[in-house]
Design an enzyme around this catalytic site. Sequence first.
Site, PDB file in Angstrom:
ATOM      1  N   ASN A   9      -3.020   7.664  -6.961  1.00 20.64           N
ATOM      2  CA  ASN A   9      -2.628   6.606  -6.027  1.00 20.64           C
ATOM      3  C   ASN A   9      -2.030   7.294  -4.799  1.00 20.64           C
ATOM      4  O   ASN A   9      -0.907   7.798  -4.857  1.00 20.64           O
ATOM      5  CB  ASN A   9      -1.601   5.686  -6.708  1.00 20.64           C
ATOM      6  CG  ASN A   9      -1.011   4.661  -5.753  1.00 20.64           C
ATOM      7  OD1 ASN A   9      -1.479   4.506  -4.617  1.00 20.64           O
ATOM      8  ND2 ASN A   9       0.022   3.964  -6.200  1.00 20.64           N
ATOM      9  N   LYS A  11      -1.065   6.063  -2.103  1.00 17.93           N
ATOM     10  CA  LYS A  11      -0.063   5.232  -1.405  1.00 17.93           C
ATOM     11  C   LYS A  11      -0.331   5.254   0.108  1.00 17.93           C
ATOM     12  O   LYS A  11      -1.479   5.289   0.524  1.00 17.93           O
ATOM     13  CB  LYS A  11       1.353   5.689  -1.769  1.00 17.93           C
ATOM     14  CG  LYS A  11       1.555   5.709  -3.300  1.00 17.93           C
ATOM     15  CD  LYS A  11       2.980   5.845  -3.730  1.00 17.93           C
ATOM     16  CE  LYS A  11       3.052   5.845  -5.259  1.00 17.93           C
ATOM     17  NZ  LYS A  11       4.400   5.919  -5.787  1.00 17.93           N
ATOM     18  N   HIS A  97       1.426  -3.081  -8.394  1.00 20.30           N
ATOM     19  CA  HIS A  97       2.232  -1.861  -8.362  1.00 20.30           C
ATOM     20  C   HIS A  97       3.693  -2.224  -8.086  1.00 20.30           C
ATOM     21  O   HIS A  97       3.971  -3.153  -7.317  1.00 20.30           O
ATOM     22  CB  HIS A  97       1.713  -0.900  -7.285  1.00 20.30           C
ATOM     23  CG  HIS A  97       2.331   0.455  -7.397  1.00 20.30           C
ATOM     24  ND1 HIS A  97       3.577   0.731  -6.882  1.00 20.30           N
ATOM     25  CD2 HIS A  97       1.897   1.583  -8.001  1.00 20.30           C
ATOM     26  CE1 HIS A  97       3.877   1.992  -7.164  1.00 20.30           C
ATOM     27  NE2 HIS A  97       2.874   2.534  -7.834  1.00 20.30           N
ATOM     28  N   GLU A  99       5.855  -0.976  -6.250  1.00 18.32           N
ATOM     29  CA  GLU A  99       6.246  -0.979  -4.829  1.00 18.32           C
ATOM     30  C   GLU A  99       5.830  -2.283  -4.162  1.00 18.32           C
ATOM     31  O   GLU A  99       6.521  -2.780  -3.270  1.00 18.32           O
ATOM     32  CB  GLU A  99       5.632   0.244  -4.121  1.00 18.32           C
ATOM     33  CG  GLU A  99       6.390   1.512  -4.501  1.00 18.32           C
ATOM     34  CD  GLU A  99       5.548   2.772  -4.524  1.00 18.32           C
ATOM     35  OE1 GLU A  99       4.436   2.775  -3.966  1.00 18.32           O
ATOM     36  OE2 GLU A  99       6.010   3.766  -5.122  1.00 18.32           O
ATOM     37  N   GLU A 169       4.436   1.940 -15.685  1.00 19.92           N
ATOM     38  CA  GLU A 169       5.129   2.757 -14.691  1.00 19.92           C
ATOM     39  C   GLU A 169       6.598   2.340 -14.620  1.00 19.92           C
ATOM     40  O   GLU A 169       6.936   1.389 -13.899  1.00 19.92           O
ATOM     41  CB  GLU A 169       4.488   2.559 -13.309  1.00 19.92           C
ATOM     42  CG  GLU A 169       3.058   3.031 -13.220  1.00 19.92           C
ATOM     43  CD  GLU A 169       2.693   3.485 -11.804  1.00 19.92           C
ATOM     44  OE1 GLU A 169       2.177   4.593 -11.679  1.00 19.92           O
ATOM     45  OE2 GLU A 169       2.954   2.747 -10.835  1.00 19.92           O
ATOM     46  N   GLY A 175       8.435   8.506  -8.127  1.00 20.75           N
ATOM     47  CA  GLY A 175       8.841   9.233  -6.929  1.00 20.75           C
ATOM     48  C   GLY A 175      10.245   9.814  -7.013  1.00 20.75           C
ATOM     49  O   GLY A 175      10.799  10.258  -6.020  1.00 20.75           O
ATOM     50  N   SER A 215       6.167  10.234 -11.786  1.00 24.16           N
ATOM     51  CA  SER A 215       6.437  11.677 -11.723  1.00 24.16           C
ATOM     52  C   SER A 215       5.570  12.508 -12.672  1.00 24.16           C
ATOM     53  O   SER A 215       6.041  13.471 -13.265  1.00 24.16           O
ATOM     54  CB  SER A 215       7.925  11.953 -11.960  1.00 24.16           C
ATOM     55  OG  SER A 215       8.713  11.310 -10.967  1.00 24.16           O
TER      56      SER A 215
HETATM   57  P1  13P Z   1       4.864   9.396  -8.470  1.00 28.06           P
HETATM   58  O1  13P Z   1       3.830  10.143  -9.295  1.00 28.06           O
HETATM   59  O2  13P Z   1       4.989   9.907  -7.082  1.00 28.06           O
HETATM   60  O3  13P Z   1       6.159   9.266  -9.202  1.00 28.06           O
HETATM   61  O4  13P Z   1       4.279   7.902  -8.313  1.00 28.06           O
HETATM   62  C1  13P Z   1       3.858   7.216  -9.420  1.00 28.06           C
HETATM   63  C2  13P Z   1       3.154   5.988  -8.982  1.00 28.06           C
HETATM   64  O5  13P Z   1       3.763   5.076  -8.463  1.00 28.06           O
HETATM   65  C3  13P Z   1       1.696   5.927  -9.158  1.00 28.06           C
HETATM   66  O6  13P Z   1       1.216   4.657  -8.901  1.00 28.06           O
END
Ligand code: 13P
Length: 257
Positions: A9, A11, A97, A99, A169, A175, A215
């Site tokens: 992803n 982002k 997601h 976010e 997740e 992150g 992560s």
């Molecule tokens: P990170 O791998 O940067 O922690 O992000 C995970 C994520 O949100 C994947 O959709």
Amino acid sequence: MRKTIIAGNWKMYKTVVQAIELANGLKRELFAVASDEIDIVLCPPFTALSEVGEVLVDSNLQLGAQDTFWQDEGAFTGEVSPMMLRDIEVKFVIIGHSERRQYFGETNESVNKKLKAALGAGLVPIVCVGETLKQREGGETFKVLEEQLREGLKGIEEQGIEGVVIAYEPVWAIGTGKTATFQQAQEAQKYIRNLLVKMYNNEVAEKIRIQYGGSVKPENIAELIRQPDIDGALVGGASLTTESFTAIVKKASEVRK
Ligand code: 13P
């Protein structure tokens, strides 16, 4: 055995030129990974989907989007429909997601609408669920997961659900560099699978792939993917360079051989 699925992803990262470069690098490094053993999915931002899709033609890498709307077309400024994604050969789509839930008002209800629309258009949805730190510390993890799944998957029949990928997740691990331990991830994902048994049945629950996200790095993918209910990973930060995403995919495929 369920087919492993590793998705990147990206982002809100990568200009078109950078996206093409990354896709080309991954195509070159990962060409030998058998596509019948593992699904490798790249989810660039909307602006780079077409170009990355062109790079991926005749490769073992597949294209995914990061979100979609639930109508085919209409006066919905700023939105992109499942039909439009299909039009440019997108196969997978991330839905719900954390976010989007956190910053853009995504709810279990909108997840449900998007999921139905994506399935209707023949996309493979990757539905994200996960608890916040506060919810985990308050002992609410399973309750939150149950709510997200019961409401998010409402009305999805057996035939539909088999085409859905679920991504666990935990919000506190995204992150932050704080990966859930493989025991924590396995525990939550086993809970999700048991819930799917209750919502559908054993046979269906055994077929559904559940990814872990939060992560994920080359250093921790192997122990995660060895867990019986972890069928893949949804990778954020470490999917942004050829080196780290390649290492993750290769390690996952070695473990799964
Ligand atoms: P990170 O791998 O940067 O922690 O992000 C995970 C994520 O949100 C994947 O959709």
